[in-house]
Write an enzyme that holds these catalytic residues in place. Sequence first.
Site, PDB file in Angstrom:
ATOM      1  N   PHE A 525       0.824  -1.199   0.000  1.00 48.16           N
ATOM      2  CA  PHE A 525       0.000   0.000   0.000  1.00 48.16           C
ATOM      3  C   PHE A 525       0.859   1.250   0.000  1.00 48.16           C
ATOM      4  O   PHE A 525       0.564   2.248  -0.645  1.00 48.16           O
ATOM      5  CB  PHE A 525      -0.888  -0.039   1.247  1.00 48.16           C
ATOM      6  CG  PHE A 525      -1.888   1.088   1.338  1.00 48.16           C
ATOM      7  CD1 PHE A 525      -1.506   2.349   1.751  1.00 48.16           C
ATOM      8  CD2 PHE A 525      -3.215   0.873   1.021  1.00 48.16           C
ATOM      9  CE1 PHE A 525      -2.421   3.376   1.855  1.00 48.16           C
ATOM     10  CE2 PHE A 525      -4.143   1.899   1.117  1.00 48.16           C
ATOM     11  CZ  PHE A 525      -3.742   3.144   1.541  1.00 48.16           C
ATOM     12  N   GLY A 526       1.955   1.200   0.752  1.00 46.56           N
ATOM     13  CA  GLY A 526       2.819   2.352   0.924  1.00 46.56           C
ATOM     14  C   GLY A 526       3.431   2.336   2.313  1.00 46.56           C
ATOM     15  O   GLY A 526       3.284   1.361   3.057  1.00 46.56           O
ATOM     16  N   PRO A 527       4.117   3.397   2.719  1.00 39.63           N
ATOM     17  CA  PRO A 527       4.760   3.431   4.039  1.00 39.63           C
ATOM     18  C   PRO A 527       3.756   3.622   5.166  1.00 39.63           C
ATOM     19  O   PRO A 527       2.676   4.173   4.970  1.00 39.63           O
ATOM     20  CB  PRO A 527       5.704   4.633   3.924  1.00 39.63           C
ATOM     21  CG  PRO A 527       5.039   5.528   2.929  1.00 39.63           C
ATOM     22  CD  PRO A 527       4.377   4.626   1.935  1.00 39.63           C
ATOM     23  N   VAL A 528       4.159   3.189   6.359  1.00 40.98           N
ATOM     24  CA  VAL A 528       3.355   3.352   7.558  1.00 40.98           C
ATOM     25  C   VAL A 528       4.197   4.069   8.601  1.00 40.98           C
ATOM     26  O   VAL A 528       5.358   3.709   8.836  1.00 40.98           O
ATOM     27  CB  VAL A 528       2.886   1.988   8.113  1.00 40.98           C
ATOM     28  CG1 VAL A 528       1.989   2.183   9.327  1.00 40.98           C
ATOM     29  CG2 VAL A 528       2.146   1.210   7.049  1.00 40.98           C
ATOM     30  N   ASP A 639      -6.622 -11.916   2.959  1.00 40.17           N
ATOM     31  CA  ASP A 639      -5.177 -11.695   3.033  1.00 40.17           C
ATOM     32  C   ASP A 639      -4.676 -11.879   4.465  1.00 40.17           C
ATOM     33  O   ASP A 639      -3.902 -11.075   4.976  1.00 40.17           O
ATOM     34  CB  ASP A 639      -4.818 -10.306   2.513  1.00 40.17           C
ATOM     35  CG  ASP A 639      -3.336 -10.203   2.140  1.00 40.17           C
ATOM     36  OD1 ASP A 639      -2.722 -11.260   1.861  1.00 40.17           O
ATOM     37  OD2 ASP A 639      -2.789  -9.092   2.148  1.00 40.17           O
TER      38      ASP A 639
END
Length: 831
Positions: A525-528, A639
């Site tokens: 999804f991207g960075p957290v 998932d």
Amino acid sequence: MRFSNHANLFFVLFILCFYVLDVCIAIDSITSSQSIKDPETLRSKDGNFTLGFFTPQNSTNRYVGIWWKSQSTVIWVANRNQALNDSSGIVTISEDGNLVVLNGQKQVIWSTNVSKILSNTSSEFSDSGKLVLMETTTGNILWDSFQQPSDTLLPGMKLSTNTRTNKKIELTSWKSPSNPSIGSFSSGVVQRRDILEVFIWNETRPYWRSGPWDGGVFTGIPTMSTYLNGFKGGDDGEGNIDIYYTVPSELDFVIYMLNSKGQYEQKLWDAEKSEMGIRWTSKESDCDVYGMCGPFTICNAQSKPICSCLKGFEPRNEEEWNGKNWTGGCVRRTPLKCERVRDQNTSTNAKEDEFFKLQMVKVPDFSEGSPVETDICRNQCLENCSCVAYSHDEKIGCMSWTGNLLDIQQFSEGGLDLHLRVAYSELDKGSKKKIIITTAVIVATVIMVTGGYFMWRTSNPPVRKGKNDAFIEFNNGGTPEHESHSVIEELSQVKLHELLLFDFKMAAAATDNFHLSNKLGQGGFGPVYKGQLEDGQEIAVKRLSRASGQGLEEFMNEIVVISKLQHRNLVKLFGCCVEGDEKMLIYEYMPNKSLDVFIFDPSKCKLLDWRKRSNIIEGIARGLLYLHRDSRLKIIHRDLKASNILLDEELNPKISDFGMARIFGGTQDQVNTSRVVGTYGYMSPEYAMEGLFSEKSDVFSFGVLVLEIVSGRRSSGFYGNVHALGLLGFAWTQWKEGNALSLIDPELYDPIHHRDILRCIHIALLCVQELSVDRPTMATVISMLSNDFVLPAPSQSTFIQRQKMLNSTSSEETQRFRSINVVSVTEIQGR
């Protein structure tokens, strides 16, 4: 002379041996000539039940009772109200044919009290623990202990009420653990208007209620399993309303004991410890006490205070209510339409009353049942001015209430939906307020975005797009501003009053402008990032990367799905941020990150002993059961994996990342998709190969996850020296060869928990079977985890071999990110 002395000694020893054998060997029946004298016993044929004399703890009195295995589990007492003061008691058949208990003076202190016995009788045990008095010649049963129980309900024993004679078979508690005489509490079955329930009474006052019986379980006990706890009964056609339970043959001994405090205890025999262990109790909080909060209230053990008025109601006495005296309950704030018409004796154009739905509750006492469908049930209630609520269950049918709504309890899982009748204005006020707030938020957001867009256009005149165009297009083909408007439009469909909209400045300030030191991980999804709001609240900010293969669809899906969920084993979504190119999800912060950080790390795995891992496995199972069966929606996660299980400060698990989740319709059990998403190694065969997914797909992933937790090995790795098996293949091989110990993480293994660990491996192998129909549901899995019944043998999954090929093609696993939210997306054309 010497020979004579030896002969006499031999004779004395011979007589003594017979005397010792007579005392020590338990007899198998009682007759008029064959009695039991303290401390002799009568044993059932299978040896499990014993009738004899015992002394309770902290007491000197003697009683005649029946116990299971040992005297620590006394299940029935004969002379409970008249104790023996010494060890001179006798159990025998009297001259009138009754089974009696005599004291040292040969006085009868207890009797079966059967009248007009015409033939010889005897008393025996059955292997079910039932003591019977029967005619010796015919075998006819004249009396049995199941008809006069003490404080314990055994398998096959019935609680009953005869509607014609009012004869009842009920349990009665001991006065105290040291005094088996009849105490203050009793329990029996009640049927009102075709609704059957079990009650506990304190003297004559209701103290606890099971909730309606649905033909298998009691709906007011959310943890009941049909397989383990399934009750049977009903009307036998002869006026007897009864309830009883049986135990599967492979399950160890289970009983329900009414203790001296008025609480049911479900006890299960632990063969290893040779004792009964408590698995459930009827009082887990004050909300379990009958009518704790008074009429027209709801009790929630997770709230402070625990009592609150129902929608449209207010405290009857404000002063008492504020002083936490809730027994007066609540009263209706706005009269119903039919009440206003009746009182005014005129017609009115006011809108019809509506129903407010309470979900996952123990429905009130005093329901009236009728076998009609949902719509008819609703209309019947609406047409009856006295009807204040209704509920409908497929197994029970229609239930309605016309009096005070009493003893409603809020659950976090299970229960039924209750539709509460309220004046339309009560709902109207709430809905108008919500509409105003929602509209204001949307309008303000649109104005901000539109204003920002025009400011940008003013300072950056549009240019023709070329190969190196400055515009960044998203996967859906729209420009950023177009997508932003689309997101706002989509968000308007979500209940915004339940979800906060964060602005970009707030998210940036909370994360120190997304500083690298606050970065928790990187997913598909991207960075957290870790952040902290001005009020000190710690948050986790998941920021959508514009380069991500996952875009608006997954972003919106996660918001729509998780905003409707609430469970202690699901991560909580605080809100979202949508500004221009930016799309972010704001979650509660999990200080221990994700499960994979622990179980796959050689040093951190030592922090998870078996008790912690067992708690994590059970928590994940309960979270999945909520998604599949107990939430407002039926949701398939799709998932489930170690990196999507977050751990709070106490290492309790919370399922996260619902970007790939799918909401099922009410009648859907399985869906076919051409877009297969998730992570190889966790996918079920029917999903990975054919695009078919159902709740059994999540069960498969759960099984893989359990094997990872127990073994400390990744599902995507290769194990074994010869065939380079994946984790599933390796686990199956070791299990089949009787070498399951080699599968267990060395840091985890503890001989004390050997049996429980092997049981978890067994359950995991049942979950990863090839055919979805062979896999258990999550409800069954929780029963398997919580109880010690014998499990069926698992079958080998042929997908084990296919998975080796799939794993070799998975580029996702080569990255092996460790973050609090890693999402893997793979697209395959389903057949």
